[in-house]
Every structure is written in structure tokens, then in C-alpha cells.
Design an enzyme around this catalytic site. Structure first.
Site, mmCIF file in Angstrom:
data_model
loop_
_atom_site.group_PDB
_atom_site.id
_atom_site.type_symbol
_atom_site.label_atom_id
_atom_site.label_comp_id
_atom_site.label_asym_id
_atom_site.label_seq_id
_atom_site.Cartn_x
_atom_site.Cartn_y
_atom_site.Cartn_z
ATOM 1 N N GLU A 120 -2.806 7.912 11.613
ATOM 2 C CA GLU A 120 -1.773 7.424 10.954
ATOM 3 C C GLU A 120 -1.577 7.702 9.960
ATOM 4 O O GLU A 120 -1.572 9.380 9.271
ATOM 5 C CB GLU A 120 -3.254 6.158 9.768
ATOM 6 N N HIS A 236 0.722 -1.751 1.414
ATOM 7 C CA HIS A 236 0.572 -1.560 2.914
ATOM 8 C C HIS A 236 2.483 -1.903 3.674
ATOM 9 O O HIS A 236 2.867 -3.481 3.575
ATOM 10 C CB HIS A 236 0.112 -2.195 4.042
ATOM 11 N N ARG A 282 1.425 5.898 2.730
ATOM 12 C CA ARG A 282 2.409 4.745 2.870
ATOM 13 C C ARG A 282 2.980 4.680 1.375
ATOM 14 O O ARG A 282 3.635 3.848 1.302
ATOM 15 C CB ARG A 282 0.509 3.873 2.288
ATOM 16 N N HIS A 343 -1.787 -4.269 -0.044
ATOM 17 C CA HIS A 343 -3.089 -4.619 0.460
ATOM 18 C C HIS A 343 -4.571 -3.328 -0.024
ATOM 19 O O HIS A 343 -5.504 -3.938 0.168
ATOM 20 C CB HIS A 343 -2.146 -3.000 1.353
ATOM 21 N N ARG A 378 -4.568 6.371 -1.628
ATOM 22 C CA ARG A 378 -5.435 5.823 -0.671
ATOM 23 C C ARG A 378 -4.860 6.574 0.432
ATOM 24 O O ARG A 378 -3.802 5.704 0.995
ATOM 25 C CB ARG A 378 -6.173 4.549 -0.334
HETATM 26 P P1 FAD Z 1 -14.983 -6.484 0.910
HETATM 27 O O1 FAD Z 1 -14.861 -6.393 2.587
HETATM 28 O O2 FAD Z 1 -13.909 -7.524 0.347
HETATM 29 O O3 FAD Z 1 -16.115 -7.895 0.641
HETATM 30 C C1 FAD Z 1 -16.087 -9.082 -0.319
HETATM 31 C C2 FAD Z 1 -17.325 -9.363 -0.303
HETATM 32 O O4 FAD Z 1 -17.707 -9.774 -1.544
HETATM 33 C C3 FAD Z 1 -17.291 -10.384 0.272
HETATM 34 O O5 FAD Z 1 -18.202 -10.973 1.251
HETATM 35 C C4 FAD Z 1 -16.886 -11.698 -0.919
HETATM 36 O O6 FAD Z 1 -16.894 -12.549 -0.795
HETATM 37 C C5 FAD Z 1 -18.284 -11.103 -1.521
HETATM 38 N N1 FAD Z 1 -17.673 -11.543 -3.310
HETATM 39 C C6 FAD Z 1 -15.938 -11.136 -4.268
HETATM 40 N N2 FAD Z 1 -16.237 -12.236 -5.157
HETATM 41 C C7 FAD Z 1 -17.276 -12.295 -4.696
HETATM 42 C C8 FAD Z 1 -18.176 -13.630 -7.032
HETATM 43 N N3 FAD Z 1 -17.451 -13.267 -7.732
HETATM 44 N N4 FAD Z 1 -19.151 -13.838 -6.042
HETATM 45 C C9 FAD Z 1 -20.237 -13.520 -4.691
HETATM 46 N N5 FAD Z 1 -19.228 -13.099 -3.416
HETATM 47 C C10 FAD Z 1 -18.196 -11.975 -3.792
HETATM 48 N N6 FAD Z 1 -9.839 0.357 5.444
HETATM 49 C C11 FAD Z 1 -10.133 1.040 6.669
HETATM 50 O O7 FAD Z 1 -10.480 2.855 5.873
HETATM 51 N N7 FAD Z 1 -9.585 1.117 7.621
HETATM 52 C C12 FAD Z 1 -8.731 0.427 8.588
HETATM 53 O O8 FAD Z 1 -8.029 0.332 9.838
HETATM 54 C C13 FAD Z 1 -8.615 -0.603 7.402
HETATM 55 N N8 FAD Z 1 -7.491 -1.635 7.603
HETATM 56 C C14 FAD Z 1 -7.597 -2.630 6.615
HETATM 57 C C15 FAD Z 1 -6.706 -3.656 7.126
HETATM 58 C C16 FAD Z 1 -6.560 -5.169 6.471
HETATM 59 C C17 FAD Z 1 -5.988 -6.271 6.775
HETATM 60 C C18 FAD Z 1 -7.430 -4.787 5.193
HETATM 61 C C19 FAD Z 1 -7.048 -6.549 4.141
HETATM 62 C C20 FAD Z 1 -8.068 -4.596 4.746
HETATM 63 C C21 FAD Z 1 -8.078 -2.770 5.693
HETATM 64 N N9 FAD Z 1 -8.773 -1.608 5.282
HETATM 65 C C22 FAD Z 1 -9.194 -0.660 5.965
HETATM 66 C C23 FAD Z 1 -8.786 -1.983 3.863
HETATM 67 C C24 FAD Z 1 -10.868 -2.401 3.650
HETATM 68 O O9 FAD Z 1 -11.028 -3.180 4.608
HETATM 69 C C25 FAD Z 1 -11.519 -2.712 2.517
HETATM 70 O O10 FAD Z 1 -11.470 -1.462 1.444
HETATM 71 C C26 FAD Z 1 -13.018 -2.746 2.772
HETATM 72 O O11 FAD Z 1 -13.395 -3.943 4.052
HETATM 73 C C27 FAD Z 1 -13.535 -3.906 1.161
HETATM 74 O O12 FAD Z 1 -15.179 -3.407 1.531
HETATM 75 P P2 FAD Z 1 -16.223 -3.843 0.469
HETATM 76 O O13 FAD Z 1 -16.922 -4.048 0.933
HETATM 77 O O14 FAD Z 1 -15.793 -3.025 -1.143
HETATM 78 O O15 FAD Z 1 -15.643 -5.177 0.721
HETATM 79 C C1 SIN Z 2 -4.302 -0.097 9.019
HETATM 80 O O1 SIN Z 2 -4.790 -0.197 10.020
HETATM 81 O O2 SIN Z 2 -2.914 -0.174 8.824
HETATM 82 C C2 SIN Z 2 -5.390 -0.589 8.551
HETATM 83 C C3 SIN Z 2 -5.701 1.063 7.858
HETATM 84 C C4 SIN Z 2 -6.175 0.857 6.102
HETATM 85 O O3 SIN Z 2 -5.561 0.016 5.187
HETATM 86 O O4 SIN Z 2 -6.756 2.021 5.749
#
Ligand code: FAD
Ligand code: SIN
Length: 542
Positions: A120, A236, A282, A343, A378
């Protein structure tokens, strides 16, 4: 009304929240909250994978160097080193939880097959482990299964955290709106972790799910914690342009496997911007697309993955292939239209290497936190890694430092708001205004004037929302709108403070990059830290 006491309340059931809950000792009573279902966050949507140093010719130092370069001089080297040195451990832990990463297809007969590692932007080596292009949903499924097996973990869905409960000693618990009863419950806790994901829903077009409304950042700020670097919201480069359906990410791994970007004329333009072309970090790719779209008045540019056969795409990118098909596009045989979309929130709540925030007993992990890893941009697939590394270190630190013993006295929720709002349409209108103005004025390219206008408009919006919040019964959409508007104001304040262009923040009134990289740290008026001894650049994540 639920007034239950827990040792630890974890807000968020994404990668960060679930990994933390699973790594806490089984003797602790732990609650995991999600404002929707347990797979509602960005985690389930992650496609590309998780970055880790596994190949014998790769090295921790090379991954560190790539991350520092993508971060445009603002990463904290100790945080980068700490995260990347633990990448192997994270992979082992995930495999132990039951995750199946893809293996190399060319070694079907080998005794031990190696992982298939993809490429990537910004990475100088193939180092992304993945489960096809559905890595996030595989992670979410496995972690939820493991959590369901644990007697000490209570999962509460449809619960929106409203505000932290604090006293002079630190955090005492959290107020939570229960959608099933419409009550606000006071959950007592000896420690609270915010793992609520990012704030990309502040923008009209985003790759994120609807719940990415910056709740944890707003809660921590209101409770007196510093936030940093919120001007660095990542766009993104390649989200499917489809005016009729919601934005959908086309993973960067497609470009990692050779897909290229083109103008409608067919011209490939990225080599004009960077020698790494489509695999530049990015910020560079998104800005190049934005520039080409503005220059030629285009609605989108085109991603070409036709060098891959349908079978190859189906093996590695089944989700993307299917989604393109649903939009009437044939990824194997035609170029598909793409645009950048908001993103990832690189900044967040300032934490140390254990995920500890300024407020004693409060931990902030995952996308909600600012650990110093990402700096001004990032690098792809470093965020899932960060979720897991900081979940582990927070679990260790919490276990050793659970301060408040016994059953703290917490005040019940005092709600004098008895009026039920019939103004749902106004709330909806405010949502649209907020997201449109952030897109128009605080997007990929900024100016002083646009930022000033954004700040003025946000002030008006914020006053209106405060009025609603103090007058009417609270609802989940109102809570989210209040939080997101507050975070948008913090983003604009950070952006106005940065008098240079760096990484994801480009201000055409300050196009040069300063020789002295500095974090933008905002200190709330009720801050828990002594303002005079605020850490400077080296210290924020240390
Ligand atoms: P999240 O997974 O966003 O979880 C947040 C949680 O908090 C959820 O359960 C939600 O319901 C809860 N919540 C929020 N507010 C409240 C509230 N007030 N009260 C109670 N619950 C609440 N990163 C990578 O490293 N590799 C990838 O391939 C990648 N691909 C991606 C593709 C997409 C489409 C997206 C959107 C992101 C991608 N990312 C990727 C980024 C990565 O997925 C996220 O940064 C990461 O998953 C965030 O995890 P988290 O546990 O911090 O939060
Ligand atoms: C992607 O698969 O392009 C997202 C990866 C990331 O946000 O880290």
C-alpha cells in the site's frame, strides 16, 4: 434505571475496544458499550489489512522510516518505534484469537505456506496481512466470538455514552443513554476507556460508517483532556464515485497490486506528481486528484485495475468487485470512477504510551487517540496495528493501576429536560449544514478566509445545538450532532493555528512547510494538566 458498578467500562466495540476488553484479567468486571450493534464501527469496514514486519527481507527500521516519512516530520519517533516493534506480537495474538490471514496462492503444495503480504501507499515493502479485502469484518467477527465466551465481559448495545462522570480524583464512571428504555444510566467504573473511533462523518463525503461522529474526542475534551493535531483529517484517494449510492472505499491494495489513476482522456497523471506515482502517501495522491479535478472541472477521475483478470480480482478483492458490480461497473474490464473522501482522524485525545489521557483513570485508544504514531498523515494499514498495540499496553497499565477502590458515589443523571423535541427536521438540517460546510471550507485545500468562515458558521450552529441540548429530551442523533459540531470546531481551531502546510493540512495562504515541526495542542479551560508545564513537541505522546 441501571446504576451498575464495573471495574472497567470500555466505550466502543471496534478493534481497540474489544482487544482491550479481551486482554483485561478475567477477574475484572468489564462492560463494553456500543451505540449501535457490536460491529457498527469502522473496524468492520477495513479492507486493505494490517501492517506488520514479517518478511525476512523487511525490517522494523524500514517500517519505522516509512511511517516517519508519511507523517511529514510530525510523528513521535518513540511512539512509532513502540508500535512497530510490537507488530509481530499483534499478529500472533490475532492468530491465537482465531483469525485466518490469507496465505500465498503460489505455495499451495508447500509444507508451510507464507502469508500473502500486499502493498500500500508509503510502504517500501510488501507488509500488509489481510483476509481478502474483508480484513476488518474478519477481525470483528473473531473478537466478538471471543468476547461472547467471557463471563466477566458484559456487552451492552444501543447505548450511547453521553458524558464522563468525574470528581476531584478523576474518572468515576459514565452517563449512558439506553435506547431501549430512553433513560440515562450512571455506570460506575474504576477506569473508563474511550474507543469510539474517528470523526470523519464531519464531512459530506466519507468512507466511514454513520457512527464516526467523534464522540470520544468530545467527551474527553468536555472532561478536561487535551486534544491534538485535529487539522490532520485524512482523505482516502479512491472512493467509488457513485452519486446515487453511498461512498464506498476502493482499497489502496488495488493500487498496491498495480492499479493506476487516469483522467477521462486516459492520461495517467500520478507520475507527474511523485516518483512513487499511485503508491505515494495518501496526502499526495488525494491532493493530486483534487488538483486534477479542479483543473479540468471533473466530477471524478478513474481507477484502472484491468491488468488483473476477473479470477485474480475475485480471489483478492471479492468485496470491491461485488460492490462495483452492484453499481453497474465491471472492475475487470473497465476503468471505474473514483473521488477522495474523508477517511481517518489522525489527531485526537492526547495520550501516553499506555493510552492514558490527562484525566486520571481515563484511557483513550484506537482512532480516538493521538498517540504520536501518525503525525501529519497516517500511513495505510497502520491504524489497526495501533488499535491492537495500545489496547495491550492500556490493558497492562490499567490492571496495575486501577486506582479507585470500592463503590464510588456517583450522582444520578439530573435531567430537567422534559420537553420532547418535534424538531427532528431542524436537527437533520443542522447535520447537513455541518457536513457541507466542513467539506467546502475545511477540505483537502484550505485558505485563511475559508477557515475563518467555517469557524463563524460553526459558532452559530453550536449555539443552536446547545439550545436544543439544554431544552429538549436528548436523543442519539442530537448527542452525535452535539459531539461532532464540537469536534469540528476543534478541527478548525487546530487548522487556524497551523501557519504552514504539512502532510494532510494544506493551506494555500501558507504553502511552505516550517523547519520546526510542532503539534497543535488544544488545552480545555478545565484542563487536568498544569498549563505551564505542557509538554512540547517531543513530549505529547511520550
Ligand atoms: P471503530 O472500529 O470505529 O469502533 C468505534 C466503536 O465505538 C463502535 O462500536 C461504535 O458503536 C462505538 N461508539 C462510538 N461512539 C459511541 C458512543 N457515544 N457511545 C457508545 N459507543 C460508541 N485501517 C487499517 O489499518 N487497515 C485497513 O485496511 C483499513 N481500512 C479501512 C477501510 C474503511 C472503509 C474505513 C472506514 C477505515 C479503514 N481503516 C483501516 C481504518 C480503521 O478501520 C479504523 O481506524 C479502526 O478500525 C478504528 O477502530 P476503533 O476501534 O478505534 O473504532
Ligand atoms: C484501504 O484498504 O485502502 C484502507 C487502508 C487504511 O485505511 O489503512
Amino acid at each position: 434505571m441501571e446504576n451498575t458498578a464495573f471495574d472497567v467500562v470500555v466505550v466502543g466495540s471496534g478493534a481497540a475496544g474489544l482487544a482491550l476488553a479481551l486482554q483485561l484479567p478475567t477477574g475484572l468486571r468489564v462492560a463494553v458499550l456500543s451505540k449501535a450493534d457490536t460491529s457498527a464501527g469502522s473496524t468492520s469496514w477495513a479492507q486493505g489489512g494490517i501492517a506488520a514486519v514479517l518478511h525476512e527481507r523487511d525490517s522494523v527500521q524500514a517500517h519505522i522510516d516509512d511511517t516517519l516519512e508519511a507523517g511529514a516530520g510530525l510523528c513521535h519517533e518513540p511512539a512509532v518505534r513502540f508500535t512497530i516493534e510490537h507488530s509481530r506480537q499483534v499478529v500472533d495474538w490475532l492468530i491465537a484469537q482465531g483469525l485466518d490471514f490469507d496465505l500465498r496462492q503460489d505455495q499451495l503444495d508447500a509444507e508451510f505456506r507464507e502469508f500473502h503480504l500486499t502493498m500500500e501507499g508509503g510502504h517500501s515493502f510488501r507488509r500488509i496481512l489481510h483476509a481478502a479485502d474483508k480484513t476488518g469484518s474478519a477481525i470483528s467477527a473473531v473478537l466478538n466470538e471471543r468476547v461472547a465466551e467471557r463471563d466477566n465481559i458484559v456487552v451492552m448495545t444501543d447505548r450511547s455514552a453521553v458524558d464522563l462522570i468525574t470528581d476531584e480524583q478523576g474518572v468515576r464512571g459514565i452517563y449512558v443513554l439506553n435506547e431501549h428504555t430512553a433513560n440515562v444510566d450512571a455506570l460506575k467504573a474504576r477506569a473508563v476507556a474511550l474507543a469510539t473511533g474517528g470523526a470523519s462523518k464531519a464531512y459530506l463525503y466519507t468512507s466511514n460508517p454513520d457512527g464516526a461522529t467523534g464522540d470520544g474526542i468530545a467527551l474527553a475534551w468536555r472532561a478536561g483532556c487535551r486534544v491534538a493535531n485535529l487539522e490532520f483529517n485524512q482523505f482516502h484517494p479512491t472512493c467509488l464515485y457513485s452519486p446515487e449510492t453511498r461512498t464506498y472505499l476502493l482499497t489502496e491494495a488495488l493500487r498496491g497490486e498495480g492499479a493506476t489513476l487516469h483522467l477521462p482522456t486516459g492520461e495517467r497523471f500520478m507520475p507527474r506528481y511523485d516518483e512513487r506515482a499511485e503508491l505515494a502517501p495518501r496526502d499526495i495522491v488525494a491532493r493530486a486528484i483534487d488538483n486534477e479535478m479542479k483543473r479540468y472541472g471533473l466530477d471524478c477521475v478513474y481507477l484502472d485495475a484491468t491488468h488483473k483478470t476477473e479470477e485474480e480480482l475475485a480471489a483478492h478483492f471479492p468485496g470491491v468487485l461485488e460492490r462495483c458490480r452492484e453499481a453497474g461497473l465491471d472492475l475487470a474490464n473497465e476503468r471505474v470512477p473514483v473521488v477522495p473522501a474523508a477517511h481517518y482522524t489522525c489527531g485526537g485525545v492526547v495520550v501516553d504510551q499506555h493510552g492514558a489521557a490527562d484525566l486520571p483513570g481515563l484511557y483513550v485508544i484506537g482512532e480516538t487517540a493521538c498517540t504520536g504514531l501518525h503525525g501529519a498523515n497516517r500511513m495505510a494499514s497502520n491504524s489497526l496495528l495501533e488499535c491492537f498495540v495500545y489496547a495491550s499496553s492500556a490493558a497492562r497499565h490499567m490492571t496495575e493501576n486501577l486506582r479507585i477502590q470500592g463503590d464510588p458515589a456517583v450522582p444520578p443523571w439530573d435531567d430537567s429536560r422534559v420537553r420532547v423535541s418535534d424538531e427532528a427536521v431542524v436537527i437533520q438540517h443542522n447535520w447537513q449544514s455541518l457536513r457541507r460546510l466542513m467539506w467546502d471550507y475545511v477540505g483537502i485545500v484550505r485558505t485563511n478566509r475559508r477557515l475563518k468562515r467555517a469557524a463563524n458558521r460553526l459558532r452559530v450552529l453550536s449555539d443552536e445545538i446547545d439550545d436544543y441540548y439544554s431544552s429538549f429530551t436528548i436523543t442519539p442523533p442530537l448527542l452525535e450532532l452535539r459531539n461532532l459540531t464540537q469536534v469540528a470546531e476543534l478541527m478548525v481551531t487546530c487548522a487556524k493555528q497551523r501557519k504552514e502546510s504539512r502532510g494532510l493540512h494544506y493551506n494555500s495562504d501558507f504553502p511552505a512547510t516550517s523547519q520546526h515541526p510542532e503539534d497543535t495542542v488544544l488545552v480545555p479551560s478545565n484542563s487536568w494538566v498544569d498549563h505551564r508545564s505542557l509538554p512540547t513537541y517531543e513530549g505529547v505522546g511520550g
